[in-house]
Design a protein around this motif. Structure first.
Motif, short mmCIF file in Angstrom:
data_model
loop_
_atom_site.label_atom_id
_atom_site.label_comp_id
_atom_site.label_asym_id
_atom_site.label_seq_id
_atom_site.Cartn_x
_atom_site.Cartn_y
_atom_site.Cartn_z
N ASP A 100 0.81 -1.22 0.00
CA ASP A 100 0.00 0.00 0.00
C ASP A 100 0.84 1.27 0.00
O ASP A 100 0.30 2.36 -0.05
N ARG A 101 2.15 1.14 0.09
CA ARG A 101 3.01 2.32 0.24
C ARG A 101 3.86 2.56 -0.98
O ARG A 101 4.38 1.62 -1.57
N LEU A 102 4.02 3.82 -1.31
CA LEU A 102 4.94 4.19 -2.37
C LEU A 102 6.30 4.44 -1.73
O LEU A 102 6.39 5.09 -0.69
N LYS A 103 7.32 3.91 -2.32
CA LYS A 103 8.68 4.06 -1.79
C LYS A 103 9.40 5.17 -2.55
O LYS A 103 9.44 5.18 -3.78
N LEU A 104 9.96 6.10 -1.79
CA LEU A 104 10.63 7.24 -2.40
C LEU A 104 12.04 6.92 -2.91
O LEU A 104 12.44 7.38 -3.97
N ARG A 105 12.79 6.14 -2.14
CA ARG A 105 14.19 5.90 -2.48
C ARG A 105 14.37 5.28 -3.87
O ARG A 105 15.20 5.75 -4.66
N PRO A 106 13.62 4.22 -4.22
CA PRO A 106 13.80 3.66 -5.57
C PRO A 106 13.51 4.69 -6.67
O PRO A 106 14.22 4.74 -7.67
N ALA A 107 12.50 5.52 -6.46
CA ALA A 107 12.19 6.56 -7.45
C ALA A 107 13.30 7.59 -7.51
O ALA A 107 13.73 8.00 -8.60
N PHE A 108 13.78 8.02 -6.35
CA PHE A 108 14.86 9.01 -6.30
C PHE A 108 16.08 8.49 -7.07
O PHE A 108 16.66 9.20 -7.89
N GLU A 109 16.42 7.23 -6.82
CA GLU A 109 17.60 6.65 -7.47
C GLU A 109 17.37 6.45 -8.97
O GLU A 109 18.24 6.75 -9.78
N LYS A 110 16.21 5.94 -9.35
CA LYS A 110 15.93 5.70 -10.77
C LYS A 110 15.91 7.01 -11.55
O LYS A 110 16.31 7.04 -12.72
N GLY A 113 18.33 11.35 -8.97
CA GLY A 113 18.40 12.48 -8.06
C GLY A 113 17.97 13.80 -8.69
O GLY A 113 18.21 14.87 -8.12
N ALA A 114 17.32 13.72 -9.85
CA ALA A 114 16.91 14.95 -10.55
C ALA A 114 15.82 15.72 -9.80
O ALA A 114 15.65 16.91 -10.02
N TYR A 115 15.08 15.03 -8.94
CA TYR A 115 14.01 15.65 -8.18
C TYR A 115 14.28 15.45 -6.70
O TYR A 115 14.62 14.35 -6.27
N ASP A 116 14.13 16.51 -5.91
CA ASP A 116 14.45 16.40 -4.50
C ASP A 116 13.38 15.60 -3.73
O ASP A 116 12.29 15.34 -4.24
N TRP A 117 13.75 15.24 -2.53
CA TRP A 117 12.89 14.40 -1.69
C TRP A 117 11.55 15.07 -1.41
O TRP A 117 10.51 14.41 -1.39
N GLY A 118 11.55 16.37 -1.18
CA GLY A 118 10.32 17.07 -0.88
C GLY A 118 9.34 17.02 -2.04
O GLY A 118 8.14 16.79 -1.85
N LEU A 119 9.84 17.20 -3.25
CA LEU A 119 9.00 17.12 -4.43
C LEU A 119 8.44 15.71 -4.58
O LEU A 119 7.24 15.52 -4.81
N LEU A 120 9.29 14.70 -4.43
CA LEU A 120 8.83 13.31 -4.52
C LEU A 120 7.79 13.01 -3.45
O LEU A 120 6.79 12.33 -3.72
N ARG A 121 8.01 13.53 -2.26
CA ARG A 121 7.06 13.31 -1.15
C ARG A 121 5.69 13.93 -1.50
O ARG A 121 4.65 13.33 -1.23
N CYS A 122 5.70 15.10 -2.11
CA CYS A 122 4.44 15.76 -2.50
C CYS A 122 3.71 14.97 -3.58
O CYS A 122 2.49 14.78 -3.50
N VAL A 123 4.43 14.49 -4.58
CA VAL A 123 3.81 13.71 -5.65
C VAL A 123 3.27 12.39 -5.08
O VAL A 123 2.15 11.98 -5.40
N ALA A 124 4.04 11.75 -4.20
CA ALA A 124 3.59 10.51 -3.57
C ALA A 124 2.34 10.76 -2.73
O ALA A 124 1.40 9.96 -2.76
N ALA A 125 2.31 11.85 -2.01
CA ALA A 125 1.14 12.18 -1.18
C ALA A 125 -0.09 12.35 -2.05
O ALA A 125 -1.18 11.88 -1.71
N ASP A 126 0.08 13.00 -3.19
CA ASP A 126 -1.04 13.21 -4.10
C ASP A 126 -1.53 11.88 -4.67
O ASP A 126 -2.73 11.62 -4.74
#
Length: 135
Positions: A100-110, A113-126
């Motif tokens: 049920d959870r989206l994982k940020l680290r695999p996305a960040f690495e894939k 690192g073009a997008y910061d953690w905060g941006l990824l966290r916002c997209v995941a939250a949405d």
């Protein structure tokens, strides 16, 4: 405090302190999110809010992601990226998700690192909000 008072009142004193701390933690969390939301609604960006509140920009982005998750903000209000980039980030987040959870680290690495953690966290939250998943 002497030994006699500690033995007599120590436990009751700690119970009062713990009850107050628990109540404050719940209130402080919603209050700090509301404070961040109010400043954001005034047109301030994450870094300016962070400076004003003496927080890190990462903390403010976490607040904004929680506000997105709660439906109080829309992703487009917080993140200004073309839809094609948002789609890439969404697809990458969903590829790396487990259960049920989206994982940020695999996305960040894939995404290299073009997008910061905060941006990824916002997209995941949405994504999680629209899918009805709790963060």
């Amino acid at each position: 405090v002497g030994e006699h008072k500690l033995a007599r009142y120590g436990r009751a004193f700690l119970e009062v302190l713990n009850a107050h701390a628990a109540a404050s933690a719940c209130t402080d969390s919603s209050e700090t999110l509301d404070h961040t939301l109010g400043l954001f609604r005034q047109g301030l960006n994450a870094q300016t809010i962070a400076d004003r509140r003496q927080l890190s920009a990462a903390t403010v982005m976490t607040h904004l992601s929680r506000l997105i998750a709660d439906g109080k903000l829309g992703l487009g209000e917080v993140i200004d990226l073309p839809e094609s980039e948002l789609d890439l980030i969404r697809d990458t987040l969903m590829e790396g998700g487990t259960g049920d959870r989206l994982k940020l680290r695999p996305a960040f690495e894939k995404l290299g690192g073009a997008y910061d953690w905060g941006l990824l966290r916002c997209v995941a939250a949405d994504l999680e909000r629209s899918a009805g998943v709790d963060l």
